[in-house]
Design a protein around this motif. Structure first.
Motif, PDB file in Angstrom:
ATOM      1  N   GLY A  26       0.785  -1.231   0.000  1.00  0.00           N
ATOM      2  CA  GLY A  26       0.000   0.000   0.000  1.00  0.00           C
ATOM      3  C   GLY A  26       0.814   1.277   0.000  1.00  0.00           C
ATOM      4  N   PHE A  27       2.128   1.160  -0.007  1.00  0.00           N
ATOM      5  CA  PHE A  27       2.980   2.346  -0.110  1.00  0.00           C
ATOM      6  C   PHE A  27       4.326   1.912  -0.695  1.00  0.00           C
ATOM      7  N   GLU A  28       5.130   2.910  -1.064  1.00  0.00           N
ATOM      8  CA  GLU A  28       6.415   2.616  -1.694  1.00  0.00           C
ATOM      9  C   GLU A  28       7.419   2.202  -0.621  1.00  0.00           C
ATOM     10  N   PHE A  29       7.435   0.931  -0.348  1.00  0.00           N
ATOM     11  CA  PHE A  29       8.130   0.364   0.810  1.00  0.00           C
ATOM     12  C   PHE A  29       9.585   0.818   0.918  1.00  0.00           C
ATOM     13  N   SER A  30      10.314   0.749  -0.179  1.00  0.00           N
ATOM     14  CA  SER A  30      11.758   0.966  -0.110  1.00  0.00           C
ATOM     15  C   SER A  30      12.132   2.388   0.324  1.00  0.00           C
ATOM     16  N   ARG A  31      11.207   3.306   0.227  1.00  0.00           N
ATOM     17  CA  ARG A  31      11.521   4.709   0.533  1.00  0.00           C
ATOM     18  C   ARG A  31      11.385   5.040   2.016  1.00  0.00           C
ATOM     19  N   TYR A  32      10.788   4.148   2.781  1.00  0.00           N
ATOM     20  CA  TYR A  32      10.467   4.486   4.161  1.00  0.00           C
ATOM     21  C   TYR A  32      11.311   3.713   5.169  1.00  0.00           C
ATOM     22  N   PRO A  33      11.726   4.411   6.243  1.00  0.00           N
ATOM     23  CA  PRO A  33      12.235   3.646   7.383  1.00  0.00           C
ATOM     24  C   PRO A  33      11.107   2.752   7.912  1.00  0.00           C
ATOM     25  N   MET A  34      11.495   1.611   8.436  1.00  0.00           N
ATOM     26  CA  MET A  34      10.527   0.689   9.014  1.00  0.00           C
ATOM     27  C   MET A  34      10.932   0.412  10.457  1.00  0.00           C
ATOM     28  N   LYS A  35       9.939   0.305  11.302  1.00  0.00           N
ATOM     29  CA  LYS A  35      10.181   0.090  12.721  1.00  0.00           C
ATOM     30  C   LYS A  35       9.435  -1.154  13.208  1.00  0.00           C
ATOM     31  N   TRP A  36      10.001  -1.800  14.189  1.00  0.00           N
ATOM     32  CA  TRP A  36       9.281  -2.749  15.016  1.00  0.00           C
ATOM     33  C   TRP A  36       8.949  -2.040  16.324  1.00  0.00           C
ATOM     34  N   TYR A  37       7.714  -2.231  16.748  1.00  0.00           N
ATOM     35  CA  TYR A  37       7.235  -1.674  17.998  1.00  0.00           C
ATOM     36  C   TYR A  37       6.786  -2.829  18.890  1.00  0.00           C
ATOM     37  N   ARG A  38       6.696  -2.556  20.183  1.00  0.00           N
ATOM     38  CA  ARG A  38       6.008  -3.489  21.053  1.00  0.00           C
ATOM     39  C   ARG A  38       5.033  -2.727  21.930  1.00  0.00           C
ATOM     40  N   LYS A  39       4.005  -3.433  22.320  1.00  0.00           N
ATOM     41  CA  LYS A  39       2.935  -2.793  23.069  1.00  0.00           C
ATOM     42  C   LYS A  39       2.600  -3.651  24.275  1.00  0.00           C
ATOM     43  N   TYR A  40       2.707  -3.010  25.439  1.00  0.00           N
ATOM     44  CA  TYR A  40       2.293  -3.649  26.682  1.00  0.00           C
ATOM     45  C   TYR A  40       0.847  -3.238  26.959  1.00  0.00           C
ATOM     46  N   PRO A  41       0.122  -4.009  27.733  1.00  0.00           N
ATOM     47  CA  PRO A  41      -1.263  -3.644  28.047  1.00  0.00           C
ATOM     48  C   PRO A  41      -1.361  -2.231  28.618  1.00  0.00           C
ATOM     49  N   ASP A  42      -2.303  -1.472  28.140  1.00  0.00           N
ATOM     50  CA  ASP A  42      -2.599  -0.115  28.619  1.00  0.00           C
ATOM     51  C   ASP A  42      -1.467   0.873  28.343  1.00  0.00           C
ATOM     52  N   ASP A  89      10.869  -9.529  30.277  1.00  0.00           N
ATOM     53  CA  ASP A  89      10.330  -8.200  29.973  1.00  0.00           C
ATOM     54  C   ASP A  89      10.123  -7.966  28.477  1.00  0.00           C
ATOM     55  N   ASP A  90      10.567  -8.887  27.629  1.00  0.00           N
ATOM     56  CA  ASP A  90      10.283  -8.778  26.194  1.00  0.00           C
ATOM     57  C   ASP A  90       8.872  -9.246  25.867  1.00  0.00           C
ATOM     58  N   THR A  91       8.182  -9.815  26.846  1.00  0.00           N
ATOM     59  CA  THR A  91       6.808 -10.262  26.634  1.00  0.00           C
ATOM     60  C   THR A  91       5.925  -9.078  26.276  1.00  0.00           C
ATOM     61  N   ALA A  92       5.335  -9.110  25.086  1.00  0.00           N
ATOM     62  CA  ALA A  92       4.511  -8.020  24.579  1.00  0.00           C
ATOM     63  C   ALA A  92       3.938  -8.440  23.232  1.00  0.00           C
ATOM     64  N   LYS A  93       3.070  -7.594  22.699  1.00  0.00           N
ATOM     65  CA  LYS A  93       2.625  -7.796  21.327  1.00  0.00           C
ATOM     66  C   LYS A  93       3.491  -6.917  20.430  1.00  0.00           C
ATOM     67  N   TYR A  94       3.996  -7.483  19.357  1.00  0.00           N
ATOM     68  CA  TYR A  94       4.939  -6.784  18.490  1.00  0.00           C
ATOM     69  C   TYR A  94       4.257  -6.412  17.171  1.00  0.00           C
ATOM     70  N   TYR A  95       4.555  -5.203  16.734  1.00  0.00           N
ATOM     71  CA  TYR A  95       3.990  -4.649  15.512  1.00  0.00           C
ATOM     72  C   TYR A  95       5.104  -4.062  14.668  1.00  0.00           C
ATOM     73  N   CYS A  96       4.922  -4.097  13.363  1.00  0.00           N
ATOM     74  CA  CYS A  96       5.830  -3.321  12.524  1.00  0.00           C
ATOM     75  C   CYS A  96       5.014  -2.227  11.840  1.00  0.00           C
ATOM     76  N   ASN A  97       5.691  -1.193  11.424  1.00  0.00           N
ATOM     77  CA  ASN A  97       5.031  -0.105  10.719  1.00  0.00           C
ATOM     78  C   ASN A  97       6.084   0.770  10.066  1.00  0.00           C
ATOM     79  N   ARG A  98       5.634   1.513   9.129  1.00  0.00           N
ATOM     80  CA  ARG A  98       6.522   2.468   8.493  1.00  0.00           C
ATOM     81  C   ARG A  98       6.677   3.683   9.395  1.00  0.00           C
TER      82      ARG A  98
END
Length: 116
Positions: A26-42, A89-98
């Motif tokens: 859905g976007f020009e992938f190669s042009r963007y930095p990409m990140k992995w995120y993690r999310k803890y409850p709340d 402490d790495d226990t979390a839900k992990y997401y990637c995004n541009r």
């Protein structure tokens, strides 16, 4: 429309390893930095690793330096996160995004659970 699908999570014991994968469209992938995120409850999404365009540079938060490795494959629109020496402490839900995130659109994430 941006579409993001993460996979590779699971349950491991402390000290173990997992490799997360993310495919995007859905976007020009190669042009963007990409990140992995993690999310803890709340809590909001917290970035843990960044790979810049063309993979020329990477950045990590201090808590994962030396343990996690982010990479990208521009030919497949994919981002990876190799996670070694996992800790409780790495226990979390992990997401990637541009970077920047487009209209607060996120994938479903992938759960990582580390048992001590």
């Amino acid at each position: 429309q941006v579409r993001i699908v993460e996979s590779g999570g699971g349950s491991v014991q402390a000290g173990g390893s997992l490799k997360l994968s993310c495919v995007v469209s859905g976007f020009e992938f190669s042009r963007y930095p990409m990140k992995w995120y993690r999310k803890y409850p709340d809590r909001d999404h917290e970035p843990v690793a960044t790979v810049f365009a063309f993979g020329l540079r990477t950045e990590y938060v201090n808590s994962v330096k030396g343990r996690f490795t982010i990479s990208r494959d521009d030919s497949r629109n994919m981002v990876y996160l190799q996670m070694n020496s996992l800790e409780f402490d790495d226990t979390a839900k992990y997401y990637c995004n541009r970077d920047p995130v487009y209209r607060n659109q996120w994938g479903q994430g992938t759960q990582v659970t580390v048992s001590s």
